[in-house]
Design an enzyme around this catalytic site. Structure first.
Site, PDB file in Angstrom:
ATOM      1  N   GLN A  83      81.541  64.913  -4.565  1.00  0.00           N
ATOM      2  CA  GLN A  83      81.421  64.180  -3.314  1.00  0.00           C
ATOM      3  C   GLN A  83      82.013  62.784  -3.471  1.00  0.00           C
ATOM      4  OE1 GLN A  83      77.548  64.260  -1.503  1.00  0.00           O
ATOM      5  NE2 GLN A  83      78.301  63.263   0.319  1.00  0.00           N
ATOM      6  N   PHE A  84      83.294  62.653  -3.152  1.00  0.00           N
ATOM      7  CA  PHE A  84      83.984  61.370  -3.295  1.00  0.00           C
ATOM      8  C   PHE A  84      83.405  60.307  -2.377  1.00  0.00           C
ATOM      9  CE2 PHE A  84      86.282  62.911   0.352  1.00  0.00           C
ATOM     10  CZ  PHE A  84      86.667  61.768   1.037  1.00  0.00           C
ATOM     11  N   THR A  85      82.724  60.709  -1.303  1.00  0.00           N
ATOM     12  CA  THR A  85      82.176  59.733  -0.363  1.00  0.00           C
ATOM     13  C   THR A  85      81.061  58.887  -0.969  1.00  0.00           C
ATOM     14  OG1 THR A  85      80.667  61.357   0.595  1.00  0.00           O
ATOM     15  CG2 THR A  85      82.829  61.092   1.658  1.00  0.00           C
TER      16      THR A  85
END
Length: 145
Positions: free
Chosen positions: A78-80
């Site tokens: 999850q890059f967010t």
């Protein structure tokens, strides 16, 4: 490296209609990487997660680790987690590692976890995923290295 850990009674991740990972009791791990991350962060985080005592013992105290309850791990990229929304209304993701950096780190992290835990399931890196979980407790931690 950032990880949002949620203790779950069950969790699964789907890409479209396909289930890519499913666990019962254990931890759902949402994992993000930044540019400066490397082997030391990934190794430290794997050791930390496996050793955390977040499950109740006979006296209802958080005293048992994943192995003590035969728990599993569901790991979702999850890059967010590196989104910065301090300015404006649209988050900036410049602190998130680009795929050419993040994918090898994610793969290494999953491999290290598989050396330590019997059941490790994953999402699909870079895909749009539906994550379904039952947060047990609720228990949620944010870990960073």
């Amino acid at each position: 490296m950032r990880v949002v850990l949620q203790r779950v009674s069950r969790a699964e991740v789907r890409v479209g209609e396909r289930i890519t990972g499913r666990i019962d009791r254990g931890f759902l791990l949402l994992v993000g990487f930044t540019h400066a991350d490397g082997e030391s962060e990934v190794s430290w985080m794997a050791d930390k997660l496996v050793g955390l005592r977040l499950f109740a013992d006979a006296e209802d105290k958080m005293n048992l680790a994943l192995a003590d309850v035969d728990g599993g791990l569901l790991v979702v990229s999850q890059f967010t987690l590196y989104g910065d929304a301090v300015k404006g209304r649209r988050p900036s993701f410049i602190d998130a590692a680009r795929p050419e950096t993040a994918i090898p780190l994610y793969d290494r992290f999953v491999a290290l976890l598989r050396e330590r835990v019997a059941r490790v399931e994953t999402g699909e890196f870079g895909a749009m995923m539906d994550v379904e979980l039952v947060n047990d407790g609720p228990v949620t931690l944010l870990l960073e290295k």
